[in-house]
Design a protein around this motif. Structure first.
Motif, short mmCIF file in Angstrom:
data_model
loop_
_atom_site.label_atom_id
_atom_site.label_comp_id
_atom_site.label_asym_id
_atom_site.label_seq_id
_atom_site.Cartn_x
_atom_site.Cartn_y
_atom_site.Cartn_z
N GLY A 43 0.81 -1.21 0.00
CA GLY A 43 0.00 0.00 0.00
C GLY A 43 0.85 1.26 0.00
N CYS A 44 0.17 2.39 -0.08
CA CYS A 44 0.89 3.66 -0.19
C CYS A 44 -0.02 4.80 0.28
N ASP A 45 0.58 5.77 0.96
CA ASP A 45 -0.19 6.93 1.44
C ASP A 45 0.14 8.20 0.69
N HIS A 46 0.97 8.11 -0.35
CA HIS A 46 1.31 9.31 -1.10
C HIS A 46 0.15 9.69 -2.02
N PRO A 47 0.07 10.99 -2.37
CA PRO A 47 -1.10 11.44 -3.14
C PRO A 47 -0.85 11.63 -4.64
N CYS A 48 0.17 10.98 -5.22
CA CYS A 48 0.53 11.22 -6.63
C CYS A 48 -0.73 11.15 -7.51
N THR A 49 -0.95 12.23 -8.28
CA THR A 49 -2.25 12.33 -8.96
C THR A 49 -2.41 11.37 -10.14
N PHE A 50 -1.30 10.83 -10.65
CA PHE A 50 -1.40 9.93 -11.81
C PHE A 50 -1.60 8.48 -11.40
N CYS A 51 -1.62 8.22 -10.09
CA CYS A 51 -1.48 6.84 -9.62
C CYS A 51 -2.70 6.35 -8.84
N ILE A 52 -3.18 5.16 -9.18
CA ILE A 52 -4.33 4.62 -8.45
C ILE A 52 -3.92 3.47 -7.53
N ILE A 53 -2.61 3.30 -7.35
CA ILE A 53 -2.16 2.19 -6.49
C ILE A 53 -2.76 2.28 -5.08
N PRO A 54 -2.80 3.46 -4.46
CA PRO A 54 -3.40 3.50 -3.11
C PRO A 54 -4.85 2.97 -3.10
N GLN A 55 -5.59 3.21 -4.20
CA GLN A 55 -6.97 2.69 -4.26
C GLN A 55 -6.98 1.17 -4.42
N GLY A 57 8.18 -3.00 -2.46
CA GLY A 57 6.99 -2.42 -1.84
C GLY A 57 6.71 -1.16 -2.63
N GLN A 58 5.51 -0.63 -2.53
CA GLN A 58 5.26 0.59 -3.30
C GLN A 58 6.08 1.76 -2.75
N ASP A 59 6.37 1.71 -1.46
CA ASP A 59 7.05 2.84 -0.82
C ASP A 59 8.01 2.29 0.25
N ALA A 85 12.84 3.99 -3.97
CA ALA A 85 13.01 5.00 -2.92
C ALA A 85 12.21 6.24 -3.29
N TYR A 86 11.49 6.78 -2.33
CA TYR A 86 10.77 8.04 -2.57
C TYR A 86 11.76 9.16 -2.24
N PRO A 87 12.01 10.08 -3.20
CA PRO A 87 13.15 11.00 -3.02
C PRO A 87 13.22 11.70 -1.67
N LYS A 135 1.47 16.32 -7.66
CA LYS A 135 1.43 16.32 -6.18
C LYS A 135 2.61 15.54 -5.59
N ARG A 136 3.79 15.76 -6.20
CA ARG A 136 5.00 15.13 -5.67
C ARG A 136 6.00 16.18 -5.17
N GLY A 137 5.72 17.47 -5.49
CA GLY A 137 6.60 18.54 -5.01
C GLY A 137 8.00 18.41 -5.59
S1 SF4 Z 1 3.42 6.67 -7.62
FE1 SF4 Z 1 4.32 5.46 -5.97
S2 SF4 Z 1 4.48 6.91 -4.26
FE2 SF4 Z 1 3.00 7.81 -5.72
S3 SF4 Z 1 0.95 7.08 -5.02
FE3 SF4 Z 1 1.70 5.63 -6.58
S4 SF4 Z 1 2.67 4.01 -5.39
FE4 SF4 Z 1 2.51 5.79 -4.03
#
Ligand code: SF4
Length: 459
Positions: free
Chosen positions: A130-142, A174-176, A211-213, A250-252
């Motif tokens: 799982g993942c708690d980041h809010p990246c707008t292109f990604c639906i992995i958290p869902q 892992g995703q993160d 790795a998340y930067p 939304k990755r800054g």
């Molecule tokens: S791109 Fe990676 S860090 Fe961002 S929401 Fe998706 S899984 Fe999480």
């Protein structure tokens, strides 16, 4: 697969002879969804004309289209989402058809039976899900739920079990991964875990991916630098270099900050290999943003990069953004960026010519039966370039085997791959069950899957 094998099911790679078909699906981007649906439809044909009595769909597509799969493909008997992996037996044996959607919370542990489908000497361990980041292109958290870590000792035990059954290289995924342990109250959890895994004897390399930067701490870098078994390798997806594109993702952050980080990583870990990935054609990416990314790639001189074309997914945050980039421009930008990197990569690899390096011998090449494949510490399995071996036999007659650590003289270099021959085979580990051969799990004798690797049950 592990749960089914433990209950006595025989696994087969041949869909036409299987009584139960399980299609494990991906739903990350549109092309993955299409591939998944095609596989389901193909397997449905086996149910009509082959031995199959049951068709089960598992994985991420289920998290998105639970009811629709059952409605639109009547051959499907049950769906099993990412949170319901442990209920696969109910789907195979019972009446489980569809479970109400719940947030995916499943996380395997060292006692969960697991079939290892990679070659004996290299294995993956998932350390968090799982993942708690809010990246707008990604639906992995869902699809995969909130971030949760596996227990520290559970990961260590799995790594020790794998090493005892012949693994020489372990890749943590892992995703993160850089957030590992935060939910367990661990500070610098990934660094602590790597430090511990760096002590597992018989392992040649331990590496981690993704790795998340802004989660890369000095402690993590110092740990990688200090332990010989920790691969001097980092895969850190940056996604872009333009401040405005990264803000919309939304990755800054921005390219200059990334360059400083890369400088710090290289200063702390001499000789480190760096991989990253970028998305081109994100909504609103102007030519100027793209030029900025090109400039970043030229300046960063990374070892490996992956370039992904932006793909619109209707429940991702970026779907609602306007100023979409047209498909032709996206492909053209990808090609331009890859061409820049190809030159950088060719130049970097040229530096290897005439040198001798430590390599992990993989086995005969699938591309060319006349050569073998190996990898250097700076080459992760499946994604980076390869080292092709033209000779695996030493003048004294000793021959390298899959899973051997060997010194290789590099004779030729290309844009992404190296060519060399074995000049020394390092002593093989003599841990329990390795030199004498580990006890053969029942499934190993029975069956192979399409990767060609023998199946092993762990746990
Ligand atoms: S791109 Fe990676 S860090 Fe961002 S929401 Fe998706 S899984 Fe999480």
């Amino acid at each position: 697969m592990g749960i089914l094998a433990r209950e006595g099911y025989e696994l087969t790679p041949r869909a036409d002879e299987a009584e139960v078909l399980v299609v494990n699906t991906c739903s990350f981007i549109e092309s993955a969804q299409k591939e998944s649906v095609d596989a389901i439809l193909e397997m449905a044909e086996h149910k009509k004309f082959g031995a199959a009595k049951k068709l089960i769909v598992a994985g991420c597509l289920v998290e998105r289209f639970r009811e629709q799969i059952l409605e639109q493909v009547p051959e499907v008997d049950a769906v099993v989402g990412t949170g319901e992996v442990e209920r696969i037996l109910e789907a195979v044996e019972g009446d489980l058809r569809v479970l109400p959607a719940e947030p995916p919370a499943f996380l395997y542990h060292d006692l969960t039976p697991r079939i290892i489908t990679t070659p004996r000497h290299a294995a993956y361990i998932k350390i968090a899900e799982g993942c708690d980041h809010p990246c707008t292109f990604c639906i992995i958290p869902q699809l995969r739920g909130k971030f949760r870590s596996r227990r520290f000792e559970s990961v260590v035990r799995e790594a020790e079990n794998l090493a005892a059954s012949g693994a020489r290289e372990i890749t943590l995924i892992g995703q993160d991964t850089t957030s590992y342990g935060e939910d367990l109250g661990l500070r610098d959890g990934l660094a602590q875990l790597l430090e511990r895994l760096g002590q597992v004897e018989d392992l040649l390399w331990v590496r981690f991916l993704y790795a998340y930067p802004n989660r890369v701490t000095q402690k993590l870098l110092d740990t990688l630098a200090a332990h010989p078994r920790l691969a001097k390798y980092m895969d850190m997806p940056l996604q872009h270099a333009s401040r405005s594109v990264l803000a919309r993702m939304k990755r800054g952050s921005h390219g200059d900050a990334f360059l400083k980080l890369l400088e710090r990583i290289r200063a702390t870990i001499p000789g480190v290999s760096l991989r990253t990935s970028f998305i081109v054609g994100f909504p609103g990416e102007t030519e100027a943003d793209f030029e900025e990314l090109c400039g970043f790639v030229r300046a960063a001189k990374l070892d490996w990069i992956g370039v992904f074309e932006y793909s619109d997914v209707d429940n991702a945050g970026s779907y609602a953004l306007d100023t979409k980039v047209d498909a032709e421009t996206i492909t053209e930008r990808r090609n331009r960026l890859m061409a820049i990197q190809k030159k950088i990569s060719r130049e970097r690899l040229r530096g290897f010519k005439g040198s001798t390096a430590l390599a992990l011998v993989e086995g005969p090449s699938k591309d060319n039966p006349l050569v073998w494949e190996a990898r250097l510490e700076g080459m992760a399995p499946d994604i980076d370039g390869k080292l092709y071996l033209t000779d695996i036999e030493l003048p004294i007659g000793e021959t390298a085997c899959s899973g051997d650590a060997a010194r290789v003289e590099i004779t030729k270099t290309d844009a992404y791959d190296l060519i060399g021959h074995v000049v020394e085979i390092l002593p093989r580990p003599v841990g329990p069950g390795i030199s004498a051969g580990p006890p053969m799990p029942p499934t190993e004798a029975l069956t192979r899957i399409s990767t060609g690797a023998a199946l092993r049950v762990l746990g």
